[in-house]
Structure formats: structure tokens, C-alpha cells
Design a protein around this motif. Structure first.
Motif, PDB file in Angstrom:
ATOM      1  N   HIS A   1      36.070  35.936  33.241  1.00 53.69           N
ATOM      2  CA  HIS A   1      36.828  37.137  32.912  1.00 53.69           C
ATOM      3  C   HIS A   1      35.973  38.388  33.099  1.00 53.69           C
ATOM      4  N   VAL A   2      34.719  38.337  32.633  1.00 54.58           N
ATOM      5  CA  VAL A   2      33.836  39.500  32.764  1.00 54.58           C
ATOM      6  C   VAL A   2      33.551  39.794  34.239  1.00 54.58           C
ATOM      7  N   ALA A   3      33.225  38.739  35.015  1.00 60.47           N
ATOM      8  CA  ALA A   3      32.897  38.939  36.429  1.00 60.47           C
ATOM      9  C   ALA A   3      34.102  39.415  37.219  1.00 60.47           C
ATOM     10  N   ASP A   4      35.292  38.905  36.907  1.00 59.41           N
ATOM     11  CA  ASP A   4      36.502  39.316  37.617  1.00 59.41           C
ATOM     12  C   ASP A   4      36.758  40.808  37.428  1.00 59.41           C
ATOM     13  N   GLU A   5      36.575  41.288  36.189  1.00 60.44           N
ATOM     14  CA  GLU A   5      36.798  42.709  35.949  1.00 60.44           C
ATOM     15  C   GLU A   5      35.694  43.553  36.579  1.00 60.44           C
ATOM     16  N   LEU A   6      34.454  43.086  36.550  1.00 57.83           N
ATOM     17  CA  LEU A   6      33.372  43.831  37.200  1.00 57.83           C
ATOM     18  C   LEU A   6      33.600  43.916  38.706  1.00 57.83           C
ATOM     19  N   ALA A   7      34.140  42.843  39.303  1.00 58.98           N
ATOM     20  CA  ALA A   7      34.429  42.860  40.742  1.00 58.98           C
ATOM     21  C   ALA A   7      35.393  43.979  41.089  1.00 58.98           C
ATOM     22  N   ASP A   8      36.407  44.179  40.218  1.00 58.33           N
ATOM     23  CA  ASP A   8      37.397  45.225  40.467  1.00 58.33           C
ATOM     24  C   ASP A   8      36.842  46.614  40.143  1.00 58.33           C
ATOM     25  N   ARG A   9      36.135  46.724  39.023  1.00 52.86           N
ATOM     26  CA  ARG A   9      35.676  48.048  38.573  1.00 52.86           C
ATOM     27  C   ARG A   9      34.569  48.599  39.458  1.00 52.86           C
ATOM     28  N   THR A  10      33.754  47.732  40.039  1.00 47.81           N
ATOM     29  CA  THR A  10      32.662  48.193  40.906  1.00 47.81           C
ATOM     30  C   THR A  10      33.079  48.302  42.359  1.00 47.81           C
ATOM     31  N   GLY A  11      34.243  47.731  42.717  1.00 45.57           N
ATOM     32  CA  GLY A  11      34.703  47.763  44.092  1.00 45.57           C
ATOM     33  C   GLY A  11      33.996  46.776  45.004  1.00 45.57           C
ATOM     34  N   MET A  12      33.262  45.831  44.439  1.00 49.71           N
ATOM     35  CA  MET A  12      32.512  44.873  45.255  1.00 49.71           C
ATOM     36  C   MET A  12      33.404  43.800  45.853  1.00 49.71           C
ATOM     37  N   GLY A  13      34.527  43.517  45.204  1.00 57.50           N
ATOM     38  CA  GLY A  13      35.373  42.430  45.664  1.00 57.50           C
ATOM     39  C   GLY A  13      34.947  41.103  45.048  1.00 57.50           C
ATOM     40  N   GLU A  14      35.877  40.152  44.998  1.00 61.27           N
ATOM     41  CA  GLU A  14      35.626  38.896  44.305  1.00 61.27           C
ATOM     42  C   GLU A  14      34.571  38.035  44.984  1.00 61.27           C
ATOM     43  N   ALA A  15      34.543  38.029  46.320  1.00 53.41           N
ATOM     44  CA  ALA A  15      33.607  37.140  47.023  1.00 53.41           C
ATOM     45  C   ALA A  15      32.158  37.539  46.747  1.00 53.41           C
ATOM     46  N   LEU A  16      31.857  38.839  46.908  1.00 51.07           N
ATOM     47  CA  LEU A  16      30.478  39.288  46.704  1.00 51.07           C
ATOM     48  C   LEU A  16      30.112  39.284  45.222  1.00 51.07           C
ATOM     49  N   ALA A  17      31.059  39.692  44.372  1.00 51.51           N
ATOM     50  CA  ALA A  17      30.786  39.691  42.934  1.00 51.51           C
ATOM     51  C   ALA A  17      30.595  38.269  42.425  1.00 51.51           C
TER      52      ALA A  17
ATOM     53  N   ALA B   1      46.977  34.571  57.123  1.00 46.98           N
ATOM     54  CA  ALA B   1      47.618  34.529  55.813  1.00 46.98           C
ATOM     55  C   ALA B   1      48.836  33.629  55.856  1.00 46.98           C
ATOM     56  N   THR B   2      48.999  32.783  54.847  1.00 47.82           N
ATOM     57  CA  THR B   2      50.161  31.913  54.721  1.00 47.82           C
ATOM     58  C   THR B   2      50.813  32.157  53.365  1.00 47.82           C
ATOM     59  N   SER B   3      51.881  31.446  53.096  1.00 51.15           N
ATOM     60  CA  SER B   3      52.569  31.612  51.817  1.00 51.15           C
ATOM     61  C   SER B   3      51.717  31.150  50.646  1.00 51.15           C
ATOM     62  N   ASP B   4      50.680  30.341  50.927  1.00 52.09           N
ATOM     63  CA  ASP B   4      49.814  29.832  49.865  1.00 52.09           C
ATOM     64  C   ASP B   4      48.530  30.632  49.705  1.00 52.09           C
ATOM     65  N   THR B   5      48.297  31.614  50.584  1.00 52.71           N
ATOM     66  CA  THR B   5      47.080  32.413  50.503  1.00 52.71           C
ATOM     67  C   THR B   5      47.164  33.384  49.328  1.00 52.71           C
ATOM     68  N   VAL B   6      46.117  33.407  48.518  1.00 51.34           N
ATOM     69  CA  VAL B   6      46.052  34.333  47.384  1.00 51.34           C
ATOM     70  C   VAL B   6      45.095  35.464  47.757  1.00 51.34           C
ATOM     71  N   VAL B   7      45.633  36.678  47.890  1.00 51.65           N
ATOM     72  CA  VAL B   7      44.841  37.821  48.334  1.00 51.65           C
ATOM     73  C   VAL B   7      44.026  38.378  47.168  1.00 51.65           C
ATOM     74  N   ASP B   8      42.792  38.792  47.473  1.00 44.08           N
ATOM     75  CA  ASP B   8      41.921  39.412  46.472  1.00 44.08           C
ATOM     76  C   ASP B   8      42.369  40.844  46.248  1.00 44.08           C
ATOM     77  N   GLU B   9      43.130  41.062  45.172  1.00 41.44           N
ATOM     78  CA  GLU B   9      43.603  42.401  44.834  1.00 41.44           C
ATOM     79  C   GLU B   9      43.140  42.763  43.427  1.00 41.44           C
ATOM     80  N   PRO B  10      42.741  44.017  43.202  1.00 42.86           N
ATOM     81  CA  PRO B  10      42.270  44.418  41.869  1.00 42.86           C
ATOM     82  C   PRO B  10      43.347  44.242  40.810  1.00 42.86           C
ATOM     83  N   ASP B  11      42.942  43.808  39.612  1.00 40.39           N
ATOM     84  CA  ASP B  11      43.851  43.689  38.481  1.00 40.39           C
ATOM     85  C   ASP B  11      43.850  44.999  37.696  1.00 40.39           C
ATOM     86  N   GLU B  12      44.795  45.106  36.770  1.00 41.26           N
ATOM     87  CA  GLU B  12      44.813  46.269  35.887  1.00 41.26           C
ATOM     88  C   GLU B  12      43.574  46.242  34.991  1.00 41.26           C
TER      89      GLU B  12
END
Length: 338
Positions: A30-46, A170-181
Motif C-alpha cells: 500500500h505504501v509503495a503503490d501510493e509512493l509510485a503515484d505521488r512521485t510519478g515514478m510509475g509502478e514498475a520502477l517504484a 493491450a488486451t481485455s485482460d491487460t491492467v494499465v498502470d494508472e495513478p489512484d486517488e
């Protein structure tokens, strides 16, 4: 070995370490997911930096402790075994994520590149095993190259994220890395939470190392095999817990990056082990079973990279079957070599 814990206290310590790791690991995602969004690094690099680095702390401490205790096999088996067992965690996560194959849903160029960097990093110790007499003091030159290649790999991953030259379909099963609220927690609070969890996870690494050496001494098991299986299974629990937590909250790319990024980071532990082992060449003293473990881990990494590229849409693809099978076979062969 002098200073080794008795068998029963070692077993109790390992059980307590499991509890501590599960509690801390469940919060890390949870902490890393939010840091990925807040820092703009993205999930893969974060995932590679934050989760991969923090969840690798038990392995760092365990490897350094094993090297300082003079057990070359245990010290090298921990980082190599960490890469192997953490790849198997992805097969377990595939069973949890029922919608599609996890490697398919978490399509990411950064993760594919990191898998290739990992193959390159794991190939370097093979050269060191073949040339143990080439040392600077007690450290092999290959050991110095490992952190250099790791750093350059991170540069390539960041460059690929900034300027991708191709992208997965991208397919119907692909989950895109998008920032959360964003939550109400401030950025300094998130960094403080990450640091506190890192301390807890790191301390458990020392306990796991001492207890693992105690189990090996008390049972007569090979320290290399013990390091590859028992202690790495426990010290790698943060990766499993955070992976399952990331899958549960829908941060699939973060979860996969946690495993692959953690694996890449774990290769630095080989350099740590060599630096802390001052009795000579750690590659010469580790024994032939360590080379078997390294070869099996290279094969496991190649299978994982292939799974990321093929992107099988079934819930459990070929890699979900092959990864645990190769892991078990590698450990069995190592036992026969001892």
C-alpha cells in the motif's frame, strides 16, 4: 560453528521472523503503490526500487551474516536462492489472480528489461566460479562489476519508461498502470512509513541468518541447501506478501516489478557476500553445489523472461508449471552434489 544458536531456539526464531515479515510485508504494498503515484515514478520502477530494495533487506543481512560467520556456501546460496524462490512466488500469485495469467495482465516493458538485466547479472558469478584465483585482496573483480551493471540497468529502465520504442499489445485482460486517488497521508509520512517498515524487515534478516545457520548445524543439512531453500523461503516472504497484497488492490505491475526488481536487487547481495567473506575467494570455498544452484536460477530467470514475452492468457501458463518444477529439481540436484 562458534556462536551458532541451538536447534530449538533457531526454529522458534524462524517462526517469529515469519510473523514479523508477514505483518510488515502486508503494509509495504500500500505504501509503495501510493509512493509510485505521488512521485510519478510509475509502478514498475517504484516496485523495483521501493519494494525490491526494502523486501531484499532480510536477504542482505542474512548474506552478510553468513559471510562474516565464515560460511561461504550459505552466504552465496541466500541471494541466489532468493532470486529462485521469489520467481516461484509469481506462480503462486497466478493461482490467486483468477482473471488471467499475471504476466499477461501486468504487461510492462520495464519488467521485461529487468528480467534480461537479471540474466546478465547472474552470468557474472559463473565467470567468478571459473576463475576464483583472480582476486583483488579477497574480492573478485566480477564482484565490482555487479553493482555497476545493476546501476546501468536502472538507467536503461528509466530511459525505456521515458521513451519507449515499442509497447505490449493491450488486451481485455491487460491492467494499465494508472495513478489512484491519493490518500490523506502526506509524502513525508509515506517515506517515514517506508523507512519504519524497512527497519523491521531488516532486523528480521539477522534473526533469519543466525537461526538458519543454527538449523544447518543442528540437523547436519548442507548450509548451501539450507540457504537456498529454508532461509530464503522465509527471508523472501515480504516479496510474497507484498505481491499478493498488490494483486488484491489491483496494482499488478507493481506486484510483478516487486518480484523482478527484488531479484535484480538480490544480485547485489552476491557482492555483499564476497565483500564480507574475508577468508579468501568465496567462489572457491562455496563448493560445487553453489554452482548448481546458480545454474538452476539462471534457467528459472530465463523461463520467467519467456513468460513475460509470450504473455500466455491462461490463468496458469507454462511458466507457472515450469518455475516451481525447476526450483525443486535444482534443490534436489544440489543435495546429491553435496
Amino acid at each position: 560453528m562458534e556462536g551458532t544458536w541451538p536447534l530449538l531456539p533457531s526454529a522458534v526464531a524462524l517462526a517469529l521472523a515469519v510473523g514479523a515479515i508477514v505483518v510488515a510485508g502486508s503494509k509495504l504494498a500500500h505504501v509503495a503503490d501510493e509512493l509510485a503515484d505521488r512521485t510519478g515514478m510509475g509502478e514498475a520502477l517504484a516496485g523495483a526500487l521501493f519494494l525490491g530494495g526494502v523486501t531484499s533487506l532480510p536477504g542482505i543481512v542474512a548474506s552478510a551474516t553468513g559471510a562474516l560467520e565464515g560460511d561461504a556456501g550459505f552466504a552465496l546460496a541466500n541471494p541466489v536462492g532468493g532470486v529462485a524462490i521469489q520467481s516461484v512466488w509469481l506462480a503462486i500469485a497466478d493461482l490467486v489472480y483468477r482473471r488471467a495469467n499475471l504476466e499477461h495482465a501486468a504487461a510492462s516493458l520495464e519488467n521485461i528489461l529487468q528480467a534480461l538485466v537479471l540474466l546478465a547479472l547472474l552470468s557474472l558469478p559463473v565467470i567468478a566460479y571459473a576463475t576464483p584465483e583472480l582476486t583483488w585482496g579477497w574480492v573478485h573483480p566480477v564482484t565490482v562489476l555487479i553493482p555497476v551493471l545493476y546501476g546501468y540497468g536502472l538507467v536503461l529502465v528509466r530511459r525505456m519508461r521515458a521513451e519507449p520504442m515499442w509497447e505490449p499489445e493491450a488486451t481485455s485482460d491487460t491492467v494499465v498502470d494508472e495513478p489512484d486517488e491519493p490518500s490523506e497521508r502526506s509524502l513525508p509520512h509515506l517515506w517515514a512509513s517506508l523507512s519504519a517498515l524497512a527497519i523491521v524487515v531488516g532486523v528480521t534478516g539477522w534473526v533469519i541468518a543466525k537461526a538458519g545457520l543454527g538449523v544447518a548445524a543442528g540437523t547436519g543439512w548442507s548450509s548451501s541447501v539450507t540457504g537456498f531453500t529454508l532461509t530464503t523461503a522465509i527471508s523472501s516472504l515480504p516479496e510474497l506478501v507484498t505481491l499478493l497484497a498488490a494483486v488484491r488492490i489491483g496494482a499488478l505491475t507493481l506486484g510483478v516489478a516487486n518480484i523482478i526488481g527484488g531479484n535484480v536487487f538480490d544480485t547485489l547481495l552476491i557482492a555483499v557476500s564476497d565483500a564480507f567473506y574475508t577468508r579468501g575467494s568465496i567462489y572457491a570455498d562455496a563448493g560445487p553445489e553453489s554452482l548448481v544452484l546458480l545454474g538452476g536460477t539462471l534457467l528459472i530467470t530465463a523461463i520467467l523472461a519467456a513468460g513475460l514475452l509470450v504473455r500466455d492468457r491462461r490463468g496458469v501458463g507454462f511458466e507457472g508449471v515450469a518455475l516451481p518444477a525447476v526450483y525443486v529439481a535444482t534443490a534436489a540436484i544440489a543435495v546429491m552434489v553435496v
